[in-house]
Design a protein around this motif. Sequence first.
Motif, PDB file in Angstrom:
ATOM      1  N   MET A  72       0.548  -1.334   0.044  1.00 32.71           N
ATOM      2  CA  MET A  72       0.113  -0.100   0.037  1.00 32.71           C
ATOM      3  C   MET A  72       0.841   1.186  -0.130  1.00 32.71           C
ATOM      4  O   MET A  72       0.554   2.144  -0.638  1.00 32.71           O
ATOM      5  N   ALA A  73       1.841   1.516   0.684  1.00 32.75           N
ATOM      6  CA  ALA A  73       2.581   2.672   1.103  1.00 32.75           C
ATOM      7  C   ALA A  73       3.211   2.998  -0.529  1.00 32.75           C
ATOM      8  O   ALA A  73       3.253   3.914  -1.057  1.00 32.75           O
ATOM      9  N   HIS A  74       3.659   1.707  -1.146  1.00 32.21           N
ATOM     10  CA  HIS A  74       4.491   1.995  -2.556  1.00 32.21           C
ATOM     11  C   HIS A  74       3.301   2.552  -3.563  1.00 32.21           C
ATOM     12  O   HIS A  74       3.617   3.253  -4.291  1.00 32.21           O
ATOM     13  N   LEU A  75       2.172   1.651  -3.485  1.00 28.75           N
ATOM     14  CA  LEU A  75       1.337   2.081  -4.361  1.00 28.75           C
ATOM     15  C   LEU A  75       0.636   3.515  -4.248  1.00 28.75           C
ATOM     16  O   LEU A  75       0.510   4.190  -5.149  1.00 28.75           O
ATOM     17  N   GLU A  76       0.513   4.081  -2.668  1.00 26.10           N
ATOM     18  CA  GLU A  76       0.035   5.320  -2.801  1.00 26.10           C
ATOM     19  C   GLU A  76       1.127   6.256  -3.039  1.00 26.10           C
ATOM     20  O   GLU A  76       0.735   7.289  -3.624  1.00 26.10           O
ATOM     21  N   ALA A  77       2.459   6.040  -2.731  1.00 31.13           N
ATOM     22  CA  ALA A  77       3.459   6.751  -3.255  1.00 31.13           C
ATOM     23  C   ALA A  77       3.532   7.115  -4.588  1.00 31.13           C
ATOM     24  O   ALA A  77       4.173   8.128  -5.230  1.00 31.13           O
ATOM     25  N   THR A  78       3.566   6.068  -5.678  1.00 25.12           N
ATOM     26  CA  THR A  78       3.448   6.217  -7.119  1.00 25.12           C
ATOM     27  C   THR A  78       2.113   6.370  -7.729  1.00 25.12           C
ATOM     28  O   THR A  78       2.400   6.142  -8.878  1.00 25.12           O
ATOM     29  N   SER A 100       0.421   8.995  -8.645  1.00 27.79           N
ATOM     30  CA  SER A 100       0.216   9.904  -9.703  1.00 27.79           C
ATOM     31  C   SER A 100       1.130   9.694 -10.890  1.00 27.79           C
ATOM     32  O   SER A 100       0.741  10.065 -11.942  1.00 27.79           O
ATOM     33  N   GLN A 101       2.207   8.782 -10.536  1.00 24.94           N
ATOM     34  CA  GLN A 101       2.970   8.448 -11.790  1.00 24.94           C
ATOM     35  C   GLN A 101       2.361   7.556 -12.601  1.00 24.94           C
ATOM     36  O   GLN A 101       2.430   7.447 -13.840  1.00 24.94           O
ATOM     37  N   ARG A 102       1.668   6.476 -12.124  1.00 25.99           N
ATOM     38  CA  ARG A 102       0.890   5.472 -12.729  1.00 25.99           C
ATOM     39  C   ARG A 102      -0.481   5.738 -13.006  1.00 25.99           C
ATOM     40  O   ARG A 102      -0.877   5.533 -14.060  1.00 25.99           O
ATOM     41  N   HIS A 103      -0.976   7.248 -12.610  1.00 31.71           N
ATOM     42  CA  HIS A 103      -2.360   7.562 -13.173  1.00 31.71           C
ATOM     43  C   HIS A 103      -2.267   8.888 -13.392  1.00 31.71           C
ATOM     44  O   HIS A 103      -3.030   9.900 -12.758  1.00 31.71           O
ATOM     45  N   PRO A 104      -1.437   9.400 -14.354  1.00 22.75           N
ATOM     46  CA  PRO A 104      -1.322  10.841 -14.472  1.00 22.75           C
ATOM     47  C   PRO A 104      -2.497  11.814 -14.798  1.00 22.75           C
ATOM     48  O   PRO A 104      -2.604  12.862 -14.463  1.00 22.75           O
ATOM     49  N   ALA A 105      -3.314  11.172 -15.297  1.00 24.06           N
ATOM     50  CA  ALA A 105      -4.808  11.934 -15.870  1.00 24.06           C
ATOM     51  C   ALA A 105      -5.573  12.320 -14.681  1.00 24.06           C
ATOM     52  O   ALA A 105      -6.213  13.076 -14.553  1.00 24.06           O
ATOM     53  N   GLU A 106      -5.354  11.577 -13.327  1.00 27.26           N
ATOM     54  CA  GLU A 106      -6.083  11.773 -12.336  1.00 27.26           C
ATOM     55  C   GLU A 106      -5.586  12.422 -11.195  1.00 27.26           C
ATOM     56  O   GLU A 106      -6.241  12.846 -10.251  1.00 27.26           O
ATOM     57  N   ALA A 107      -4.278  12.583 -11.479  1.00 32.09           N
ATOM     58  CA  ALA A 107      -3.577  13.391 -10.366  1.00 32.09           C
ATOM     59  C   ALA A 107      -3.813  14.877 -10.218  1.00 32.09           C
ATOM     60  O   ALA A 107      -4.215  15.626 -11.172  1.00 32.09           O
TER      61      ALA A 107
END
Length: 146
Positions: free
Chosen positions: A131-137, A139-146
Amino acid sequence: MSTRSTRSADSTDGTRGTGGARSTRSAHAARKGPYECGLDAAVDVIGGKWKVLLLWALAQRPQRFGELRRELPKISEKVLAQQLRELEADGIVHREIFPQVPPKVEYSLTDFGTSLNEALAPLGAWGRAHMAHLEATYSQRHPAEA
């Protein structure tokens, strides 16, 4: 004694006549060919944003429509009613109507639903572990939603 209902709209459970709402399952009714694998079959049942969260909530205890709305505050009433109907049609959720005034409708997992929830436990464990890694990354994995 309780009775089981398969009506698509029942004002007693908060659906307010959404029985005419189009279901995302209409594509499944016209499925072309068999499932490709077991994962394809499982994802067909749990696909979408809310179904696994509904499974998790109902694994805690049987709940009424309003309780589920409070448990998942971002889900709309229409989508909640639709998702519950689909899970009921798939044999995952049992909808029980208690003959009392005012009427009481309660949702719970069937044995089939409990077994599906147990199968999802390792996926939940993976999510907690990462979870910590997924939350930290995110915006990089979902740039359209950031």
